[in-house]
Scaffold this motif. Structure first.
Motif, PDB file in Angstrom:
ATOM      1  N   THR A  30     -52.560  70.622  27.575  1.00  0.00           N
ATOM      2  CA  THR A  30     -53.558  71.053  28.549  1.00  0.00           C
ATOM      3  C   THR A  30     -53.413  72.547  28.840  1.00  0.00           C
ATOM      4  O   THR A  30     -54.418  73.253  29.016  1.00  0.00           O
ATOM      5  CB  THR A  30     -53.425  70.243  29.849  1.00  0.00           C
ATOM      6  OG1 THR A  30     -53.716  68.872  29.551  1.00  0.00           O
ATOM      7  CG2 THR A  30     -54.393  70.736  30.913  1.00  0.00           C
ATOM      8  N   GLY A  31     -52.177  73.037  28.850  1.00  0.00           N
ATOM      9  CA  GLY A  31     -51.961  74.462  29.075  1.00  0.00           C
ATOM     10  C   GLY A  31     -52.633  75.306  28.010  1.00  0.00           C
ATOM     11  O   GLY A  31     -53.279  76.318  28.321  1.00  0.00           O
ATOM     12  N   GLY A  59     -66.624  76.175  24.042  1.00  0.00           N
ATOM     13  CA  GLY A  59     -67.048  75.004  24.792  1.00  0.00           C
ATOM     14  C   GLY A  59     -65.821  74.171  25.115  1.00  0.00           C
ATOM     15  O   GLY A  59     -65.089  73.770  24.211  1.00  0.00           O
ATOM     16  N   TYR A  60     -65.590  73.938  26.403  1.00  0.00           N
ATOM     17  CA  TYR A  60     -64.353  73.293  26.850  1.00  0.00           C
ATOM     18  C   TYR A  60     -64.655  71.976  27.545  1.00  0.00           C
ATOM     19  O   TYR A  60     -65.475  71.912  28.468  1.00  0.00           O
ATOM     20  CB  TYR A  60     -63.611  74.232  27.807  1.00  0.00           C
ATOM     21  CG  TYR A  60     -62.438  73.628  28.541  1.00  0.00           C
ATOM     22  CD1 TYR A  60     -61.401  73.004  27.859  1.00  0.00           C
ATOM     23  CD2 TYR A  60     -62.366  73.706  29.937  1.00  0.00           C
ATOM     24  CE1 TYR A  60     -60.317  72.472  28.541  1.00  0.00           C
ATOM     25  CE2 TYR A  60     -61.277  73.187  30.625  1.00  0.00           C
ATOM     26  CZ  TYR A  60     -60.263  72.561  29.922  1.00  0.00           C
ATOM     27  OH  TYR A  60     -59.193  72.032  30.599  1.00  0.00           O
ATOM     28  N   VAL A  61     -63.981  70.905  27.102  1.00  0.00           N
ATOM     29  CA  VAL A  61     -64.060  69.616  27.778  1.00  0.00           C
ATOM     30  C   VAL A  61     -62.658  69.260  28.253  1.00  0.00           C
ATOM     31  O   VAL A  61     -61.765  69.024  27.430  1.00  0.00           O
ATOM     32  CB  VAL A  61     -64.603  68.511  26.853  1.00  0.00           C
ATOM     33  CG1 VAL A  61     -64.608  67.168  27.592  1.00  0.00           C
ATOM     34  CG2 VAL A  61     -66.009  68.854  26.375  1.00  0.00           C
ATOM     35  N   PRO A  62     -62.415  69.235  29.560  1.00  0.00           N
ATOM     36  CA  PRO A  62     -61.081  68.898  30.060  1.00  0.00           C
ATOM     37  C   PRO A  62     -60.765  67.424  29.867  1.00  0.00           C
ATOM     38  O   PRO A  62     -61.654  66.610  29.590  1.00  0.00           O
ATOM     39  CB  PRO A  62     -61.162  69.260  31.549  1.00  0.00           C
ATOM     40  CG  PRO A  62     -62.608  69.152  31.877  1.00  0.00           C
ATOM     41  CD  PRO A  62     -63.359  69.546  30.645  1.00  0.00           C
ATOM     42  N   ALA A  63     -59.498  67.086  30.032  1.00  0.00           N
ATOM     43  CA  ALA A  63     -59.072  65.697  29.838  1.00  0.00           C
ATOM     44  C   ALA A  63     -59.666  64.768  30.881  1.00  0.00           C
ATOM     45  O   ALA A  63     -59.914  63.590  30.602  1.00  0.00           O
ATOM     46  CB  ALA A  63     -57.541  65.613  29.865  1.00  0.00           C
ATOM     47  N   VAL A  64     -59.914  65.280  32.070  1.00  0.00           N
ATOM     48  CA  VAL A  64     -60.440  64.456  33.164  1.00  0.00           C
ATOM     49  C   VAL A  64     -61.847  64.914  33.507  1.00  0.00           C
ATOM     50  O   VAL A  64     -62.088  66.100  33.758  1.00  0.00           O
ATOM     51  CB  VAL A  64     -59.537  64.548  34.408  1.00  0.00           C
ATOM     52  CG1 VAL A  64     -60.122  63.722  35.548  1.00  0.00           C
ATOM     53  CG2 VAL A  64     -58.122  64.076  34.077  1.00  0.00           C
ATOM     54  N   LEU A  68     -61.219  70.594  23.125  1.00  0.00           N
ATOM     55  CA  LEU A  68     -61.399  69.264  23.693  1.00  0.00           C
ATOM     56  C   LEU A  68     -60.028  68.671  24.004  1.00  0.00           C
ATOM     57  O   LEU A  68     -59.261  68.345  23.098  1.00  0.00           O
ATOM     58  CB  LEU A  68     -62.155  68.371  22.706  1.00  0.00           C
ATOM     59  CG  LEU A  68     -63.410  69.004  22.062  1.00  0.00           C
ATOM     60  CD1 LEU A  68     -63.997  68.065  21.025  1.00  0.00           C
ATOM     61  CD2 LEU A  68     -64.445  69.362  23.118  1.00  0.00           C
ATOM     62  N   ASP A  69     -59.727  68.535  25.273  1.00  0.00           N
ATOM     63  CA  ASP A  69     -58.394  68.108  25.702  1.00  0.00           C
ATOM     64  C   ASP A  69     -58.332  66.584  25.790  1.00  0.00           C
ATOM     65  O   ASP A  69     -59.036  65.972  26.607  1.00  0.00           O
ATOM     66  CB  ASP A  69     -58.062  68.740  27.047  1.00  0.00           C
ATOM     67  CG  ASP A  69     -56.602  68.568  27.444  1.00  0.00           C
ATOM     68  OD1 ASP A  69     -55.806  68.082  26.604  1.00  0.00           O
ATOM     69  OD2 ASP A  69     -56.253  68.919  28.591  1.00  0.00           O
ATOM     70  N   ASP A  70     -57.470  65.982  24.956  1.00  0.00           N
ATOM     71  CA  ASP A  70     -57.256  64.526  24.956  1.00  0.00           C
ATOM     72  C   ASP A  70     -58.589  63.782  24.877  1.00  0.00           C
ATOM     73  O   ASP A  70     -58.835  62.809  25.574  1.00  0.00           O
ATOM     74  CB  ASP A  70     -56.497  64.115  26.227  1.00  0.00           C
ATOM     75  CG  ASP A  70     -55.665  62.850  26.019  1.00  0.00           C
ATOM     76  OD1 ASP A  70     -55.372  62.519  24.864  1.00  0.00           O
ATOM     77  OD2 ASP A  70     -55.319  62.207  27.019  1.00  0.00           O
ATOM     78  N   PHE A  71     -59.431  64.234  23.960  1.00  0.00           N
ATOM     79  CA  PHE A  71     -60.833  63.823  23.933  1.00  0.00           C
ATOM     80  C   PHE A  71     -61.050  62.435  23.327  1.00  0.00           C
ATOM     81  O   PHE A  71     -62.003  61.744  23.679  1.00  0.00           O
ATOM     82  CB  PHE A  71     -61.628  64.858  23.125  1.00  0.00           C
ATOM     83  CG  PHE A  71     -63.114  64.712  23.185  1.00  0.00           C
ATOM     84  CD1 PHE A  71     -63.807  65.005  24.349  1.00  0.00           C
ATOM     85  CD2 PHE A  71     -63.831  64.300  22.074  1.00  0.00           C
ATOM     86  CE1 PHE A  71     -65.190  64.889  24.405  1.00  0.00           C
ATOM     87  CE2 PHE A  71     -65.203  64.173  22.129  1.00  0.00           C
ATOM     88  CZ  PHE A  71     -65.885  64.476  23.295  1.00  0.00           C
ATOM     89  N   MET A  72     -60.177  62.017  22.409  1.00  0.00           N
ATOM     90  CA  MET A  72     -60.426  60.790  21.656  1.00  0.00           C
ATOM     91  C   MET A  72     -59.521  59.631  22.048  1.00  0.00           C
ATOM     92  O   MET A  72     -59.546  58.582  21.411  1.00  0.00           O
ATOM     93  CB  MET A  72     -60.270  61.061  20.155  1.00  0.00           C
ATOM     94  CG  MET A  72     -61.218  62.109  19.608  1.00  0.00           C
ATOM     95  SD  MET A  72     -62.950  61.663  19.798  1.00  0.00           S
ATOM     96  CE  MET A  72     -63.047  60.251  18.712  1.00  0.00           C
ATOM     97  N   THR A  73     -58.733  59.800  23.103  1.00  0.00           N
ATOM     98  CA  THR A  73     -57.774  58.767  23.487  1.00  0.00           C
ATOM     99  C   THR A  73     -58.416  57.720  24.391  1.00  0.00           C
ATOM    100  O   THR A  73     -59.235  58.037  25.247  1.00  0.00           O
ATOM    101  CB  THR A  73     -56.577  59.401  24.209  1.00  0.00           C
ATOM    102  OG1 THR A  73     -55.990  60.381  23.362  1.00  0.00           O
ATOM    103  CG2 THR A  73     -55.530  58.358  24.561  1.00  0.00           C
ATOM    104  N   GLY A  74     -58.019  56.455  24.196  1.00  0.00           N
ATOM    105  CA  GLY A  74     -58.400  55.403  25.110  1.00  0.00           C
ATOM    106  C   GLY A  74     -59.802  54.875  24.961  1.00  0.00           C
ATOM    107  O   GLY A  74     -60.352  54.296  25.910  1.00  0.00           O
TER     108      GLY A  74
END
Length: 309
Positions: free
Chosen positions: A41-42, A76-81, A155-161
């Motif tokens: 994330t950093g 283009g930024y997509v945060p984990a939350v 894209l932070d942790d974009f494909m998990t879960g």
């Protein structure tokens, strides 16, 4: 193209990113895997212009670049939350982000309509954004990122879960962006999040890059350190004697009729060892190099500390 050279980030006297160097080519997906969310994330927040760093340089298309200058539309930024947007609908969410980038009027309406159709969210403009399921929230955030047609996506942790069907839809969108020449960075805590993306992979531990390359290259790097595994029917001592005569064998351990030999040779040397076994009358039942799949590699290089799913 995005290039990071020697990036270092220190927080509260702790080095969360250490001397990180990597290149993300246009028209490619780079998956960064590791269990430390603070490092992943950093890095994403640095590239999005939301955090500073202590050492190193960032280049875009060979020009030194400072994301904190807030040059809108480059990343283009997509945060984990996915943030909370109250009663905001999907349409209002898109309008909000269009306003942030000073996109208005007919241009805004046309671009929003095209992106909702592209993302599969057309017809859901009146749905509350906060009520969407996880995959649709990520899809909406990705669509909003596309409003300025950035060259780089983070894209932070974009494909998990994700469920299988939802995951396939997002994979399809990302591959379309890649095929349009975009440079895409995806972080993930588990390598399963990168399946189907044909990504270059970097594995980070304690903020440092341990391995990077294509799946095939990484498997090759690790597999070269995998032992030879032999099963012999009796005559274990003769088999060990053959192995001791081979300079490419670094260690030997015996478990009944099964022998493991540390091996640093090539395929030709491996064949020669088997031939020597046979010529000395050792009854070899099986003879192979242990193989590693990608998840096993991830477990190995991170000391078995990561979840594998």
């Amino acid at each position: 193209m995005l290039e990071i050279r020697g990036l270092t980030k220190i927080e509260e006297n702790k080095r969360i990113i250490g001397d990180l160097t990597m290149i993300v080519e246009d028209g490619s997906i780079y998956g960064i895997a590791g269990g430390q969310s603070e490092a992943l994330t950093g890095l994403c927040r640095i590239l999005a212009g939301l955090a500073d760093w202590d050492e190193g340089k960032i280049y875009v298309d060979s020009q030194e670049w400072d994301p904190q200058k807030k040059e809108k539309g480059i990343v283009g930024y997509v945060p984990a939350v996915f943030g909370s947007y109250g009663d905001m609908t999907v349409e209002e969410y898109m309008e909000y982000y269009a306003g942030l980038y000073n996109i208005s009027g007919e241009e805004s309406s046309t671009r929003q309509r095209q992106l909702l159709e592209w993302s599969g969210l057309s017809g859901r403009q009146e749905d509350p954004a906060d009520a969407l399921k996880m995959a649709d929230k990520r899809t909406l955030a990705l669509a909003a990122c596309c409003l300025t047609d950035p060259g780089i996506f983070v894209l932070d942790d974009f494909m998990t879960g994700l469920q299988t069907g939802d995951r396939e839809k997002l994979v399809s969108l990302l591959l379309k962006l890649r095929d349009r020449g975009k440079a895409i960075i995806i972080t993930t805590r588990v390598l399963g999040g990168l399946r189907g993306l044909n990504a270059v992979i970097g594995i980070i531990q304690e903020g440092k890059m341990l391995l990077q390359g294509t799946i095939e290259e990484i498997i090759g790097q690790i597999s070269r350190a995998n032992p030879l595994e032999l099963v012999v029917e009796g005559k274990s001592e003769e088999a060990v004697a053959v192995l001791k005569d081979e300079p490419s064998v670094t260690s030997i351990s015996i478990e009944g009729d099964r022998i493991l030999a540390g091996f640093e040779g090539n395929q030709e040397q491996q064949v020669e060892i088997l031939q020597n076994m046979v010529s000395r009358g050792v009854p070899v039942v099986s003879f192979q190099r242990r193989k590693s799949d990608l998840e096993t590699i991830f477990w190995k290089v991170t000391n078995g500390k990561e979840e594998v799913v």
